[in-house]
Scaffold this motif. Structure first.
Motif, PDB file in Angstrom:
ATOM      1  N   ILE A 380      36.835  37.368  93.516  1.00 59.46           N
ATOM      2  CA  ILE A 380      38.763  36.883  93.425  1.00 59.46           C
ATOM      3  C   ILE A 380      38.736  35.474  92.401  1.00 59.46           C
ATOM      4  CG2 ILE A 380      40.358  36.062  94.047  1.00 59.46           C
ATOM      5  CD1 ILE A 380      40.529  38.377  95.538  1.00 59.46           C
ATOM      6  N   PRO A 381      38.030  35.093  92.528  1.00 57.88           N
ATOM      7  CA  PRO A 381      38.093  33.828  91.014  1.00 57.88           C
ATOM      8  C   PRO A 381      38.431  34.393  89.526  1.00 57.88           C
ATOM      9  CG  PRO A 381      36.575  33.419  92.707  1.00 57.88           C
ATOM     10  CD  PRO A 381      36.843  34.311  93.161  1.00 57.88           C
ATOM     11  N   THR A 382      37.260  35.671  89.290  1.00 56.33           N
ATOM     12  CA  THR A 382      36.661  36.292  88.521  1.00 56.33           C
ATOM     13  C   THR A 382      38.130  37.354  88.486  1.00 56.33           C
ATOM     14  OG1 THR A 382      34.735  36.940  88.764  1.00 56.33           O
ATOM     15  CG2 THR A 382      35.916  38.836  87.130  1.00 56.33           C
ATOM     16  N   ILE A 383      38.772  37.267  89.569  1.00 54.97           N
ATOM     17  CA  ILE A 383      40.248  38.294  89.093  1.00 54.97           C
ATOM     18  C   ILE A 383      40.758  37.736  88.574  1.00 54.97           C
ATOM     19  CG2 ILE A 383      42.416  39.855  90.327  1.00 54.97           C
ATOM     20  CD1 ILE A 383      40.311  40.902  92.441  1.00 54.97           C
ATOM     21  N   LEU A 384      41.229  36.113  89.083  1.00 56.09           N
ATOM     22  CA  LEU A 384      42.705  35.325  88.875  1.00 56.09           C
ATOM     23  C   LEU A 384      42.200  34.703  87.170  1.00 56.09           C
ATOM     24  CD1 LEU A 384      42.324  33.203  91.851  1.00 56.09           C
ATOM     25  CD2 LEU A 384      44.153  34.122  91.177  1.00 56.09           C
ATOM     26  N   ASN A 385      40.311  34.571  87.017  1.00 57.82           N
ATOM     27  CA  ASN A 385      40.376  34.015  85.179  1.00 57.82           C
ATOM     28  C   ASN A 385      40.523  35.628  84.544  1.00 57.82           C
ATOM     29  OD1 ASN A 385      38.806  32.325  83.880  1.00 57.82           O
ATOM     30  ND2 ASN A 385      36.943  33.947  83.575  1.00 57.82           N
ATOM     31  N   GLU A 386      40.194  36.148  84.737  1.00 54.77           N
ATOM     32  CA  GLU A 386      40.840  37.000  83.706  1.00 54.77           C
ATOM     33  C   GLU A 386      42.468  37.913  83.541  1.00 54.77           C
ATOM     34  OE1 GLU A 386      38.783  38.983  81.708  1.00 54.77           O
ATOM     35  OE2 GLU A 386      36.878  38.068  83.172  1.00 54.77           O
ATOM     36  N   LEU A 387      42.808  37.532  84.761  1.00 58.45           N
ATOM     37  CA  LEU A 387      44.315  37.306  84.611  1.00 58.45           C
ATOM     38  C   LEU A 387      44.525  36.432  83.978  1.00 58.45           C
ATOM     39  CD1 LEU A 387      45.110  38.911  88.104  1.00 58.45           C
ATOM     40  CD2 LEU A 387      45.085  40.281  85.650  1.00 58.45           C
ATOM     41  N   GLU A 388      44.650  35.223  84.813  1.00 57.51           N
ATOM     42  CA  GLU A 388      44.797  33.550  83.072  1.00 57.51           C
ATOM     43  C   GLU A 388      44.240  34.143  81.797  1.00 57.51           C
ATOM     44  OE1 GLU A 388      44.289  29.502  83.152  1.00 57.51           O
ATOM     45  OE2 GLU A 388      43.394  30.824  84.631  1.00 57.51           O
ATOM     46  N   LYS A 389      42.755  34.936  81.467  1.00 56.03           N
ATOM     47  CA  LYS A 389      42.723  34.477  79.764  1.00 56.03           C
ATOM     48  C   LYS A 389      44.070  36.030  79.113  1.00 56.03           C
ATOM     49  CE  LYS A 389      38.311  35.814  79.104  1.00 56.03           C
ATOM     50  NZ  LYS A 389      37.419  35.939  79.427  1.00 56.03           N
ATOM     51  N   ASN A 390      44.374  36.361  79.862  1.00 57.15           N
ATOM     52  CA  ASN A 390      45.137  38.354  79.550  1.00 57.15           C
ATOM     53  C   ASN A 390      46.279  37.888  79.285  1.00 57.15           C
ATOM     54  OD1 ASN A 390      45.374  41.138  78.327  1.00 57.15           O
ATOM     55  ND2 ASN A 390      46.964  40.996  80.276  1.00 57.15           N
ATOM     56  N   GLY A 391      47.002  36.663  79.931  1.00 58.42           N
ATOM     57  CA  GLY A 391      48.478  36.190  80.153  1.00 58.42           C
ATOM     58  C   GLY A 391      49.027  36.810  80.954  1.00 58.42           C
ATOM     59  N   SER A 392      48.069  37.232  81.776  1.00 58.57           N
ATOM     60  CA  SER A 392      49.597  38.066  82.722  1.00 58.57           C
ATOM     61  C   SER A 392      49.247  37.784  84.226  1.00 58.57           C
ATOM     62  CB  SER A 392      48.036  39.174  83.385  1.00 58.57           C
ATOM     63  OG  SER A 392      47.614  39.903  82.455  1.00 58.57           O
ATOM     64  N   PRO A 393      50.838  37.446  85.386  1.00 61.79           N
ATOM     65  CA  PRO A 393      50.902  37.027  86.084  1.00 61.79           C
ATOM     66  C   PRO A 393      49.925  37.295  86.860  1.00 61.79           C
ATOM     67  CG  PRO A 393      53.250  38.884  85.595  1.00 61.79           C
ATOM     68  CD  PRO A 393      51.063  39.303  84.400  1.00 61.79           C
ATOM     69  N   LEU A 394      50.054  35.986  88.666  1.00 57.89           N
ATOM     70  CA  LEU A 394      49.002  36.303  89.416  1.00 57.89           C
ATOM     71  C   LEU A 394      49.210  36.940  89.948  1.00 57.89           C
ATOM     72  CD1 LEU A 394      49.488  31.988  90.544  1.00 57.89           C
ATOM     73  CD2 LEU A 394      47.412  33.473  89.207  1.00 57.89           C
ATOM     74  N   PHE A 406      43.353  46.032 106.894  1.00 55.39           N
ATOM     75  CA  PHE A 406      43.354  46.750 105.642  1.00 55.39           C
ATOM     76  C   PHE A 406      43.864  45.268 104.895  1.00 55.39           C
ATOM     77  CE2 PHE A 406      47.678  46.099 107.081  1.00 55.39           C
ATOM     78  CZ  PHE A 406      48.134  45.650 106.150  1.00 55.39           C
ATOM     79  N   PHE A 407      43.629  45.866 103.584  1.00 55.84           N
ATOM     80  CA  PHE A 407      43.513  44.280 102.742  1.00 55.84           C
ATOM     81  C   PHE A 407      43.929  44.526 100.985  1.00 55.84           C
ATOM     82  CE2 PHE A 407      41.357  41.765  99.276  1.00 55.84           C
ATOM     83  CZ  PHE A 407      42.313  40.859  99.388  1.00 55.84           C
ATOM     84  N   ILE A 408      45.187  44.781 100.676  1.00 56.55           N
ATOM     85  CA  ILE A 408      45.468  44.965  99.776  1.00 56.55           C
ATOM     86  C   ILE A 408      45.683  43.942  98.226  1.00 56.55           C
ATOM     87  CG2 ILE A 408      47.646  46.213  97.999  1.00 56.55           C
ATOM     88  CD1 ILE A 408      48.813  46.569 101.148  1.00 56.55           C
ATOM     89  N   VAL A 409      44.637  44.415  96.938  1.00 58.97           N
ATOM     90  CA  VAL A 409      45.057  43.688  95.715  1.00 58.97           C
ATOM     91  C   VAL A 409      45.978  44.110  95.250  1.00 58.97           C
ATOM     92  CG1 VAL A 409      43.745  42.340  93.858  1.00 58.97           C
ATOM     93  CG2 VAL A 409      43.187  43.255  96.273  1.00 58.97           C
ATOM     94  N   ASP A 410      46.697  42.958  95.149  1.00 60.14           N
ATOM     95  CA  ASP A 410      48.381  43.960  93.432  1.00 60.14           C
ATOM     96  C   ASP A 410      48.709  42.884  92.633  1.00 60.14           C
ATOM     97  OD1 ASP A 410      50.929  43.857  92.419  1.00 60.14           O
ATOM     98  OD2 ASP A 410      51.669  45.488  94.343  1.00 60.14           O
ATOM     99  N   ILE A 411      48.244  43.953  91.162  1.00 61.25           N
ATOM    100  CA  ILE A 411      47.911  42.904  90.213  1.00 61.25           C
ATOM    101  C   ILE A 411      48.526  43.542  89.037  1.00 61.25           C
ATOM    102  CG2 ILE A 411      46.197  43.440  88.261  1.00 61.25           C
ATOM    103  CD1 ILE A 411      43.534  43.836  89.883  1.00 61.25           C
ATOM    104  N   PRO A 412      49.422  42.244  89.261  1.00 60.73           N
ATOM    105  CA  PRO A 412      51.229  43.033  88.479  1.00 60.73           C
ATOM    106  C   PRO A 412      50.737  43.447  86.628  1.00 60.73           C
ATOM    107  CG  PRO A 412      51.000  40.606  88.714  1.00 60.73           C
ATOM    108  CD  PRO A 412      49.865  41.517  89.017  1.00 60.73           C
ATOM    109  N   ILE A 413      51.788  44.067  86.324  1.00 60.66           N
ATOM    110  CA  ILE A 413      51.182  44.529  85.086  1.00 60.66           C
ATOM    111  C   ILE A 413      51.385  42.789  83.868  1.00 60.66           C
ATOM    112  CG2 ILE A 413      53.992  44.948  84.671  1.00 60.66           C
ATOM    113  CD1 ILE A 413      52.466  48.039  82.870  1.00 60.66           C
ATOM    114  N   HIS A 414      51.356  43.452  82.781  1.00 64.19           N
ATOM    115  CA  HIS A 414      51.555  41.956  81.505  1.00 64.19           C
ATOM    116  C   HIS A 414      53.051  42.179  81.236  1.00 64.19           C
ATOM    117  CE1 HIS A 414      51.430  39.754  78.116  1.00 64.19           C
ATOM    118  NE2 HIS A 414      49.814  39.615  78.448  1.00 64.19           N
ATOM    119  N   LEU A 415      54.520  41.360  81.525  1.00 61.06           N
ATOM    120  CA  LEU A 415      55.183  41.127  80.705  1.00 61.06           C
ATOM    121  C   LEU A 415      55.070  41.749  80.059  1.00 61.06           C
ATOM    122  CD1 LEU A 415      55.909  36.940  82.373  1.00 61.06           C
ATOM    123  CD2 LEU A 415      56.328  39.625  83.595  1.00 61.06           C
TER     124      LEU A 415
END
Length: 504
Positions: A380-394, A406-415
């Protein structure tokens, strides 16, 4: 006999966390057997442990030059170890290997988590009057289990993680010797050379992939997941489905592709498909600046970690595939079996992950050896860090409450892949707007902005270049209540800054 891991990778701390490695300067049978007992009990389902004799540790660092292990003592100590291991209750025998590192010999004991826990061992195996104790690992130390920990340890007796259990419906001959050898070759294990002259039964025993007597030897679930050509024969729907919904999930139009076979091969092929067909990069050239601004609709490393975590943590007893849903503005990764109950939902968004126990300890070990995941608690920390580096939403995380089915990870597209800045491409005007956002990371006056662009400080330039950025929420005034103040300055918002966090 060699151990199924490369000793250089082991001692680097990149494949096996240092809390699962115990360094010993020399042969100390009582302390070593206490640690063997602690690793065998595997109180937190972390998986295998390693004891390295011939290296001294100081403040968590290997002391160099290393001491090394006297090769002439190997046969004598190997015989001693058999006697000491028979003193454990129940008896337990680690794998022992003589390895070479930095031109010195090392004695390495590989201690897989035991199948007959709880284990106890005499506090001093060399003493005539023996007192048995239960030992467990607590972070990087071996300690005597207290009464409460002993009770919990006993309660784990029948609770062997699913991937480390025997599968009585499988047979050793169902495993692929080629897949096993390919794995050993890829991780550069010395066991690869030994495997060229061993039977598959011997290799499976050496890799802790099987259990039982020679006449009744059964593969473990992890062996069938990793090294059989068709794991779905034993674990129905053991696959990864990628489903693209170009018009949204309510539309009847969708495209589906399934990935089957050994779980690590599924993972690699699914990731390769995502990288080739889903990931898109945008490059914006900025006037008067050597470097372009680059970002992706989805950072690949975040998707890689999210999907690897789904493979690692899914519940293989639930006969449903992992789903990757490609939606117009996000990617959902759905795995069966929620996160470990001790992890709170708030911890996920904060990136503070410390699981009480892991569902699949062997899957995690293999994925880390193959460098398909970073390690326990880092997903999870890696996911958060990579999204932040790319300028993507959380990202967002969802599970069904305490049931954790179940477990769902929803990764939003860059704005910018939804609403490009002011609906412009990388033309002259867009370049100037991008430059303004970079220039205004520190507050700048209108005159300073236009001077930097070589433009006159006129109202029409304000209307063309500054006002649209304010309307888009990318730039804001420092004096909001005094918009016409002569002291007014402009500063880039967080939304604006995200475009400049990933540079060439």
């Amino acid at each position: 006999m060699s151990i199924p891991i490369n000793v250089n990778e082991l001692l680097s701390g990149k494949v096996v966390e240092y809390e699962r490695i115990e360094f010993k300067k020399g042969w100390n049978p009582s302390k070593i057997m206490q640690t063997v007992c602690g690793f065998a009990n595997d109180f937190e389902n972390l998986g295998s442990g390693y004891i390295v004799v011939g290296i001294e540790e100081i403040n968590g660092m290997i002391k160099r030059p290393i001491e090394g292990f006297p090769i002439d003592d190997f046969d004598k100590i190997q015989k001693e170890l058999i006697g000491y291991c028979n003193l454990m209750s129940p008896a337990y025998f680690p794998h022992i290997s003589l390895e070479e590192f930095e031109n010195k010999n090392l004695l390495v004991l590989w201690v897989p988590a035991g199948s007959n826990r709880p284990y106890k061992v005499p506090k001093d195996v060399t003493s005539k009057h023996k007192v048995w104790e239960y030992y467990i690992r607590q972070y990087s130390s071996t300690i005597v289990a207290n009464i409460e920990q002993q009770r919990e340890l006993i309660s784990l007796t029948a609770n062997i993680p699913f991937d480390d259990r025997i599968n009585r419906n499988g047979k050793i001959e169902d495993l692929s010797l080629t897949l096993i050898k390919n794995h050993l070759y890829e991780i550069r294990s010395k066991l690869y050379n030994d495997s060229l002259k061993l039977t598959i039964e011997e290799i499976c025993k050496q890799m802790n992939l099987s259990e039982g007597t020679s006449e009744n030897l059964y593969p473990k679930n992890i062996a069938l997941m990793m090294f059989s050509d068709a794991p779905e024969n034993y674990f129905p729907n053991c696959r990864i489905d990628i489903i693209e919904f170009p018009n949204g999930i309510t539309s009847n139009k969708f495209f589906e592709k399934s990935f089957t076979g050994p779980i690590h091969i599924q993972l690699r092929e699914a990731l390769a498909y995502i990288k080739s067909n889903i990931i898109k990069e945008k490059i914006i050239k900025v006037k008067n600046r050597a470097q372009s601004i680059r970002f992706w609709n989805y950072p690949y490393q975040a998707l890689e970690e999210a999907l690897a975590n789904a493979v690692y943590h899914r519940n293989y007893e639930i006969n449903e595939p992992i789903e990757v849903r490609i939606l117009p503005n996000s990617i959902e990764i759905i795995s069966q079996g929620g996160v470990e109950p001790s992890i709170r939902p708030d911890d996920l968004t904060k990136g503070i992950i410390r699981a009480r126990r892991y569902r699949n300890r062997r899957v995690g070990e293999f994925l880390k050896e193959l460098k398909l995941t970073e390690g326990r608690g880092t997903g999870i920390p890696t996911i958060l860090n990579e999204l932040e580096k790319n300028g993507s939403p959380l990202p967002s995380f969802d599970t069904d409450g305490d049931r954790r089915m179940f477990f769902i990870v929803d990764i939003p597209i860059h704005l910018d892949f939804i609403n490009p800045i002011s609906n412009q491409d990388s033309n002259q005007d867009s370049n100037q707007d991008i430059f303004i956002l970079i220039f205004c990371k520190e507050p700048k006056s209108r005159k300073e902005i236009f001077d930097s662009l070589g433009l006159s400080n006129q109202y029409k330039n304000f209307k063309n270049h500054i006002e649209p950025l304010i309307k888009d929420g990318l730039l804001e005034m420092t004096l909001l209540d005094k918009p016409k103040s002569k002291n007014q300055k402009y500063i880039t918002t967080k939304k604006g800054i995200i475009y400049f966090e990933n540079k060439d």
